[in-house]
Design an enzyme around this catalytic site. Sequence first.
Site, PDB file in Angstrom:
ATOM      1  N   LYS A 195       0.858  -1.185   0.000  1.00 20.54           N
ATOM      2  CA  LYS A 195       0.000   0.000   0.000  1.00 20.54           C
ATOM      3  C   LYS A 195       0.892   1.231   0.000  1.00 20.54           C
ATOM      4  O   LYS A 195       1.432   1.635   1.020  1.00 20.54           O
ATOM      5  CB  LYS A 195      -0.904  -0.004   1.236  1.00 20.54           C
ATOM      6  CG  LYS A 195      -2.231   0.760   1.045  1.00 20.54           C
ATOM      7  CD  LYS A 195      -2.111   2.246   0.773  1.00 20.54           C
ATOM      8  CE  LYS A 195      -1.844   3.040   2.027  1.00 20.54           C
ATOM      9  NZ  LYS A 195      -1.884   4.535   1.742  1.00 20.54           N
ATOM     10  N   VAL A 252       1.731   7.160  13.360  1.00 22.51           N
ATOM     11  CA  VAL A 252       1.023   6.106  12.624  1.00 22.51           C
ATOM     12  C   VAL A 252       1.663   4.750  12.902  1.00 22.51           C
ATOM     13  O   VAL A 252       0.965   3.745  13.070  1.00 22.51           O
ATOM     14  CB  VAL A 252       1.006   6.417  11.117  1.00 22.51           C
ATOM     15  CG1 VAL A 252       0.367   5.269  10.339  1.00 22.51           C
ATOM     16  CG2 VAL A 252       0.246   7.712  10.854  1.00 22.51           C
ATOM     17  N   GLY A 253       2.992   4.695  12.958  1.00 20.44           N
ATOM     18  CA  GLY A 253       3.671   3.433  13.224  1.00 20.44           C
ATOM     19  C   GLY A 253       3.293   2.848  14.567  1.00 20.44           C
ATOM     20  O   GLY A 253       3.084   1.632  14.701  1.00 20.44           O
ATOM     21  N   GLU A 270      10.054   1.483  10.288  1.00 20.38           N
ATOM     22  CA  GLU A 270      11.079   2.511  10.105  1.00 20.38           C
ATOM     23  C   GLU A 270      10.369   3.844  10.241  1.00 20.38           C
ATOM     24  O   GLU A 270       9.566   4.220   9.386  1.00 20.38           O
ATOM     25  CB  GLU A 270      11.780   2.402   8.748  1.00 20.38           C
ATOM     26  CG  GLU A 270      12.907   3.423   8.611  1.00 20.38           C
ATOM     27  CD  GLU A 270      13.710   3.289   7.331  1.00 20.38           C
ATOM     28  OE1 GLU A 270      14.165   4.334   6.813  1.00 20.38           O
ATOM     29  OE2 GLU A 270      13.880   2.159   6.845  1.00 20.38           O
ATOM     30  N   CYS A 304      13.879  10.691   6.034  1.00 18.71           N
ATOM     31  CA  CYS A 304      13.952  10.281   7.438  1.00 18.71           C
ATOM     32  C   CYS A 304      15.392  10.174   7.918  1.00 18.71           C
ATOM     33  O   CYS A 304      15.648  10.257   9.118  1.00 18.71           O
ATOM     34  CB  CYS A 304      13.202   8.966   7.653  1.00 18.71           C
ATOM     35  SG  CYS A 304      13.722   7.642   6.561  1.00 18.71           S
ATOM     36  N   GLU A 401      11.307  16.257  14.300  1.00 18.07           N
ATOM     37  CA  GLU A 401      11.593  16.021  12.884  1.00 18.07           C
ATOM     38  C   GLU A 401      10.814  17.026  12.041  1.00 18.07           C
ATOM     39  O   GLU A 401       9.587  16.960  11.939  1.00 18.07           O
ATOM     40  CB  GLU A 401      11.216  14.596  12.496  1.00 18.07           C
ATOM     41  CG  GLU A 401      11.618  14.238  11.066  1.00 18.07           C
ATOM     42  CD  GLU A 401      11.329  12.792  10.737  1.00 18.07           C
ATOM     43  OE1 GLU A 401      12.170  12.162  10.083  1.00 18.07           O
ATOM     44  OE2 GLU A 401      10.260  12.288  11.132  1.00 18.07           O
TER      45      GLU A 401
END
Length: 506
Positions: A195, A252-253, A270, A304, A401
Site C-alpha cells: 500500500k 502512525v507506526g 522505520e 527520514c 523532525e
Amino acid sequence: MPHAANFLSPDLGDSRLAQRPSYRMVIDGRSVEAMSGRHIHRLSPGHAGAQVGSWPEAGAEDLDLAIGAARRAFDHGPWPRMSSAERSRIMFRVADGILARVDELALVESLEVGKPIAQARGEIAYCADLWAYAAGQARGMHGDSHNDIGDNRLGLVLREPVGVVGIITPWNFPFIIASERVPWAIGAGCTVVLKPSELTSGTSIMMAEIARDAGVPDGVFNVVTGYGDAAGQPLAEDPRTDMVAFTGSLRVGTRLAELAARQVKRVGLELGGKGPQIVFSDADLEAAADGVAYGVFHNAGQCCISGSRLIVHEDVRDALLERVLDISRKLPFGDPLNERTRFGPMISPAHLEKVETYVRAGEADGAELLTGGASESDKGHYFQPTVFSGVRPEMSIAREEIFGPVLSTLTFRNADEAVALANDSEFGLSATVWSSNLESAMQTIRRVRAGRCWVNSVIDGTPELPVGGYKKSGLGRELGRYGFDEYSQIKGIHVTLGKPQRWFEG
C-alpha cells in the site's frame, strides 16, 4: 528574498506535464479499478497544480480481495514452493525490467513527488541494483544443523517464509522504499500486499506490473492504492496477514503496532529521525560542508535519514558555517524537471505550512536565522534552503523532525559532549561523523545510538548493508542478508535416530 536568484521557476509549458496517466491497482495478477469506482487525482507539487496522474481509491472490499489473493498464493501457489534458483531468476528479470524503464519511472517519480529528475533517475537505477542483490542473495539463504548433540540425536534449523506481508510505504521515496522491502519479502518466499502513499502511487503500481511481466506468479505481489484508514490499517488488523512492515511517522507506526499486537503479529517499523552530523576540528571542511548541505537539503529535507542537526566543534564552527552558507545561497532549487535543480518542492501545501511553522518557532525561541526561512509558495510548494545557528538542545528545531530543508547548528568542545548531543534525541535512525582521524571517528560513531551511520559521507547506500533504527526510530532491519531474517520464520527440528529412551516402562 535572498534565494530568489537561485530559484528555477517551473516551466508550465513543459510537454512532459501533458501526460496524465490513469493507473489501476494490481490484485491477483490483474489490473483492476476500485470497487467504488472512485479515483485519487495527483497534482504536481512543483508545477502549480498540474495534474500528473490518478489511481483508484481502494476500500475495505478491495483490501479483502488483495489479502485473499496473497493468502491463496502463499498457502496454495507455486511461489513459496519454488526452488530459490527459480525465484532468483524471476527476480533478476524484474531488475532488468526496471533498468529498461529508468527514464519513464524517473519522470513519474519526479512529477508525483517533486524530486529533481536527475536524482529520480539515479534512484530508479539504484532500485534495480536492490532487486538484483536480493535476487542473488535469495539463493544463499540457508538454515543450520547440529551434529554434536548426542549419538542418537540430530538438530536441524529451517528457515521458512513468514507468510503474507502487508507493506505500507511513504510518499518521499516510494520506489526506493518499496524496493528495500518487496524483493527481500518475496525473495524469502513470502507474498505481499503493498500500500503506497495516496500521494505517490504511480511507480509502485508500475513496479508490480514489471514484476508480473517478469513472471512473478499471480497473487504474489499485489498493490492497492488509497488512504491509510481504508487501505492501510486492514493490513495490520486482518488475521490473514502474518506481518506488517511500515515506513512513516512515529504516530502512525505506533498505532499500527498496537493493532498488530492484538494478534501477536510481527511488525517491522522505520519511523522518524533527527540525524546528527558531528564535525570535528580536524575534518576536511570543504568535504564536510558539501556533505552537511547534501545531508539536510537532499530531497528538500523530506528524508527520514536527513542530517538535520549539525553538531560542530566550536573551533571550526564559523569556518564551516561560512562554507555551508555559501552552498546554501548558491544552491539551485525549484523546477523538478530542470536538470540543474538540486532540490524541489514540499510534497503538499499542508507540509509547506508545517515546515514554515517550525522555522517561525525557531526564531521565537531565539535561534539565529542565517539564511532562507521563507517559502516560494506562489510558484509551487517550495521552501528556501534554511540554516539556523545558536540552537539550544531544548528547542523544537533541535528535537523534532521538521522534514524540510532546515539545518539546526549546535556546538561542542570535546567528543563526550558531541556524543551526548547526538544521543539527546528520542530518535536513532542515522548519524554521521566527519574527521580526518579514523580512530576518533570510529570511537565516536560506535557510541552514537543510531542504526544507519556514515564516516566522512552522508546518505550513502548499498544493498549489502542493513538499515534500521534505534529507540523510537523503529524495529527490525532491511537490506543485506539481515533483511531476509525480517521476513523469515526459524524452525528448530529435533530428530531422534534409532530407538528413543522410554519414559514409562509398563
